[in-house]
Design a protein around this motif. Sequence first.
Motif, short mmCIF file in Angstrom:
data_model
loop_
_atom_site.label_atom_id
_atom_site.label_comp_id
_atom_site.label_asym_id
_atom_site.label_seq_id
_atom_site.Cartn_x
_atom_site.Cartn_y
_atom_site.Cartn_z
N PRO A 106 6.81 -6.85 -4.81
CA PRO A 106 5.69 -6.69 -4.19
C PRO A 106 5.50 -7.86 -2.96
N ASN A 145 4.87 -7.25 0.92
CA ASN A 145 3.97 -7.86 1.54
C ASN A 145 4.27 -8.60 2.87
N THR A 182 -0.46 -5.48 -2.05
CA THR A 182 0.63 -6.16 -2.50
C THR A 182 0.29 -7.78 -2.45
N LEU A 228 2.04 -4.12 -7.29
CA LEU A 228 2.17 -2.69 -6.72
C LEU A 228 1.15 -1.57 -6.93
#
Length: 221
Positions: free
Chosen positions: A81, A85, A144, A149
């Motif tokens: 994640p 991001n 995120t 997630l």
Amino acid sequence: MASTAKILNRRTAMTALGVASLLAVSPAMAADRKESKEKGAGEDVSATEDMMREHGVLRRVLVIYAELPRLVRGSDAHIDPKALNEAAKLFRDFGENYHERMLEEDHVFPQLRKSGGENAKRVEILVRQHDRGREITRYIIDQTERGQLGDAQRLAQICQSMARMYEPHTAWEDTLVFPAWKKLHSKSELDEIAEQFEDIEHRTFGRDGFEDALRRVARVE
């Protein structure tokens, strides 16, 4: 924020480019670049080439987005994640806030609107796509931001939809819009614009704006 359904259903793509108002290059900045080139550290990059190589950075993010559904389906898949991001923030910082807003929308699209014809129509579609892309980017960052997630499959589908939208978007800009914009200027004007675009990049990111974007996307990959 648009609903997930609206995000997934909007996938139009067209292209355009042009330069309207231009920022002045400071004497100090111009002298600094001249000295750098004399030392062999710099290189001449045209305005169109500069924007096309910036597209290259963004396409590398989109490749990641396009692969997410396949990764989600894999039994041993792992999607970080934090990496996703960072990819979305790179697309926002370098693509949306700089490339799209400061170059295309502030300096490029206005001149193609003024010239009329098919490219003027493409500009309006491109702007709508920019707006949609920003909504998707905000959604990815929001989903995120906490290192999780959530619904990975839905997020992967949204990322893939953005990749599909931008594939023709950037391709048409590179092959139709940029060449049409280039024809509106003399060589001396294009040289001046390249200097002004470089000045915008330096004032936004520092001397290594493009190189920094390359490093960031490489870390994500």
